[in-house]
Write a protein that holds these residues in place. Structure first.
Motif, short mmCIF file in Angstrom:
data_model
loop_
_atom_site.label_atom_id
_atom_site.label_comp_id
_atom_site.label_asym_id
_atom_site.label_seq_id
_atom_site.Cartn_x
_atom_site.Cartn_y
_atom_site.Cartn_z
N THR A 31 66.60 11.00 21.28
CA THR A 31 67.19 10.92 19.94
C THR A 31 66.62 11.99 19.02
O THR A 31 65.53 12.53 19.26
CB THR A 31 66.94 9.54 19.31
OG1 THR A 31 65.54 9.39 19.01
CG2 THR A 31 67.36 8.41 20.24
N LYS A 86 63.21 9.09 14.85
CA LYS A 86 62.50 7.91 15.34
C LYS A 86 63.27 6.62 15.11
O LYS A 86 63.30 5.75 16.00
CB LYS A 86 61.11 7.84 14.70
CG LYS A 86 60.21 6.78 15.32
CD LYS A 86 58.79 6.88 14.79
CE LYS A 86 57.87 5.88 15.48
NZ LYS A 86 56.47 6.02 14.99
N PRO A 87 63.90 6.40 13.94
CA PRO A 87 64.69 5.17 13.77
C PRO A 87 65.77 5.02 14.83
O PRO A 87 66.02 3.92 15.32
CB PRO A 87 65.28 5.32 12.37
CG PRO A 87 64.28 6.17 11.63
CD PRO A 87 63.80 7.15 12.66
N GLU A 88 66.42 6.13 15.22
CA GLU A 88 67.41 6.06 16.29
C GLU A 88 66.77 5.63 17.61
O GLU A 88 67.36 4.85 18.37
CB GLU A 88 68.08 7.42 16.48
CG GLU A 88 69.01 7.86 15.37
CD GLU A 88 69.55 9.24 15.64
OE1 GLU A 88 70.77 9.36 15.89
OE2 GLU A 88 68.77 10.21 15.61
N LEU A 133 64.02 3.81 17.99
CA LEU A 133 63.66 2.39 17.90
C LEU A 133 64.89 1.50 18.05
O LEU A 133 64.84 0.45 18.69
CB LEU A 133 62.97 2.12 16.56
CG LEU A 133 61.57 2.74 16.40
CD1 LEU A 133 61.10 2.61 14.96
CD2 LEU A 133 60.57 2.08 17.35
N ASP A 134 66.00 1.93 17.48
CA ASP A 134 67.24 1.17 17.60
C ASP A 134 67.70 1.13 19.05
O ASP A 134 68.11 0.07 19.56
CB ASP A 134 68.33 1.78 16.72
CG ASP A 134 69.67 1.08 16.87
OD1 ASP A 134 69.79 -0.06 16.42
OD2 ASP A 134 70.58 1.68 17.46
N ALA A 135 67.64 2.27 19.73
CA ALA A 135 68.04 2.31 21.15
C ALA A 135 67.14 1.42 21.99
O ALA A 135 67.61 0.72 22.91
CB ALA A 135 67.99 3.75 21.65
N GLU A 145 65.56 -1.30 21.03
CA GLU A 145 65.90 -2.70 20.78
C GLU A 145 67.20 -3.09 21.49
O GLU A 145 67.33 -4.22 22.01
CB GLU A 145 66.01 -2.96 19.28
CG GLU A 145 64.67 -2.92 18.55
CD GLU A 145 63.65 -3.86 19.19
OE1 GLU A 145 64.00 -5.04 19.43
OE2 GLU A 145 62.52 -3.41 19.45
N ARG A 146 68.15 -2.18 21.52
CA ARG A 146 69.40 -2.46 22.23
C ARG A 146 69.15 -2.63 23.73
O ARG A 146 69.73 -3.51 24.38
CB ARG A 146 70.42 -1.35 21.98
CG ARG A 146 71.06 -1.42 20.59
CD ARG A 146 72.24 -0.46 20.50
NE ARG A 146 71.81 0.91 20.31
CZ ARG A 146 72.42 1.97 20.82
NH1 ARG A 146 73.49 1.82 21.61
NH2 ARG A 146 71.99 3.19 20.57
N TRP A 147 68.28 -1.77 24.27
CA TRP A 147 67.96 -1.90 25.70
C TRP A 147 67.24 -3.22 25.97
O TRP A 147 67.55 -3.91 26.95
CB TRP A 147 67.08 -0.72 26.14
CG TRP A 147 66.81 -0.73 27.61
CD1 TRP A 147 67.55 -0.15 28.60
CD2 TRP A 147 65.72 -1.38 28.27
NE1 TRP A 147 66.99 -0.40 29.83
CE2 TRP A 147 65.87 -1.15 29.66
CE3 TRP A 147 64.63 -2.13 27.83
CZ2 TRP A 147 64.97 -1.64 30.60
CZ3 TRP A 147 63.73 -2.63 28.76
CH2 TRP A 147 63.90 -2.38 30.13
N SER A 186 67.52 -6.01 24.35
CA SER A 186 68.48 -7.11 24.25
C SER A 186 69.31 -7.23 25.52
O SER A 186 69.65 -8.34 25.95
CB SER A 186 69.41 -6.89 23.05
OG SER A 186 68.68 -6.95 21.84
#
Length: 411
Positions: free
Chosen positions: A337, A340-342, A344-346, A348-350, A352
């Protein structure tokens, strides 16, 4: 302090006029600090900050969009720099060169802060001798799951190793989770020799503290240990120097410590506000660092005794013929990415999508790395599946985000 065009002010700093644009701009909202507050901070601690960064070529790490956005790295000094900013031309292994800024006084510190620099990132050489470092840098970098007490234990062992080889380590908080030990050396050795000495130190610390410390370069092989990062002594590397303000919401500061404080103090205690009080009351614990320069003879002798360090396999069958290293660990990559926010979001999606796998992971198995690009950071997310039963390990999937930091570049 005088008014200038628009809302800028001009400060008299040691007899030099330093223009500060947008002095009321809030840089640290949580701490309530403005740009002018940061300039005044660096002027107040200039004696200590210059002991770490003064007289050294410096990479300008500029947070022009604030601490919530990625900085960009500027090696070349701006053409319109004032006459109280010196310069030095560094030549890199890639064949490129850059005329970098050299700060020598409080006015220079104020000037770089006005450019959007929060932390100071000097090279380990003086402008007068760019080929022979006068500082060896020990970066104690904790893996996820490692607490401060373990970092302190490793720091104490590193101090013993340095002492056994005629060197003095000066501790400071990194301003994040780790600790730095600064070691002044006589400028008699080149970068290759200094890095070898640092790697040897790391190997000896690992030998004395197996499980607590590691010198393994590959992150997935470190476990929950403190990485003694010797590669910070490579020619193109810089670290945040003493009294640098780090881009964390609490305006945390990379703070020099006395060894008697190391076990009882914590990094979060040291912010712009508290360090101003501390410096006014105690001065700089590293005031004697320049009088403690030692030699690398002992560590280089130890390097010969230990023999070559184990290198990661490259080429031949170990890399499938690609010439690239293949990890011995079962790794999958989740995302690349731009921010960094992107990342962290990726992540969390993984998580889940793979909750059954997450239950097996230790903190050190989740790796989010900031990767240095040509002028900015990009981020890579990987998962080490070593603790997941083999039959339950997910296959490599398409990256959730596939940012290409080299897109649009040629050569």
């Amino acid at each position: 302090m005088a008014a200038a065009k628009d809302d800028a002010v001009v400060l008299d700093v040691g007899g030099h006029g330093v223009r500060v644009s947008h002095p009321g701009k809030v840089v640290f909202p949580d701490a309530g600090l403005t740009k002018l507050d940061l300039v005044n901070y660096y002027v107040a601690v200039a004696d200590g900050a210059l002991r770490g960064a003064g007289g050294r070529p410096m990479v300008l790490k500029r947070f022009v969009k604030g601490i919530g956005q990625e900085p960009f790295f500027q090696k070349r000094v701006p053409e319109n720099h004032p006459d109280f900013i010196d310069t030095a031309t560094l030549r890199y292994a890639s064949g490129t060169s850059a005329e970098e800024a050299v700060v020598r006084d409080a006015a220079g510190l104020a000037w770089v802060v006005n450019l959007g620099c929060l932390d100071l990132n000097p090279h380990p050489v003086r402008a007068e001798d760019l080929d022979h470092p006068d500082e060896l840098r020990v970066d104690l970098d904790p893996m996820p799951g490692v607490d401060w007490s373990q970092i302190v234990d490793v720091a104490m062992i590193a101090r013993d190793v340095l002492d056994d080889h005629g060197l003095v380590g000066w501790p400071k908080t990194s301003g994040s989770r780790g600790m730095h030990l600064l070691v002044r050396i006589r400028p008699e050795w080149d970068y290759r020799e200094v890095r070898l000495a640092a790697e040897t130190l790391a190997r000896e610390v690992e030998r004395r503290a197996p499980g607590l410390a590691t010198a393994r370069w590959w992150k997935e092989e470190r476990g929950e240990s403190v990485f003694v990062d010797f590669n910070q002594n490579a020619k193109d590397r810089t670290v945040a120097s003493a009294y640098s303000v780090r881009p964390l919401p609490d305006a945390r500061v990379s703070t020099p410590l006395d060894w008697a404080e190391v076990r009882t103090r914590r990094p979060e205690e040291f912010t712009v506000a508290t360090v101003l009080e501390r410096f006014a009351e105690l001065g700089d614990p590293h005031a004697g660092i320049d009088d403690a320069a030692g030699g690398l003879e002992g560590l280089l002798r130890l390097a010969e005794e230990l023999g070559p360090a184990e290198k990661a396999p490259r080429g031949s069958n170990a890399s499938g013929g690609t010439g690239r290293r293949e990890s011995r660990m079962p790794l999958i990559e989740v995302a690349r990415t731009e921010t960094k926010p992107e990342a962290l979001d990726a992540l969390e999606r993984w998580k889940s999508a793979h909750a059954d796998v997450v239950a097996h992971l230790s903190p050190a198995d989740v790796m989010l790395d900031g990767m240095r690009g040509s002028s900015s950071l990009w981020y890579r997310v990987r998962i080490n599946l070593q603790h997941v039963p083999e039959g339950e390990r997910p296959e490599q999937e398409p990256l959730l985000v596939d940012y290409d930091p080299w897109a649009g570049r040629t050569g």
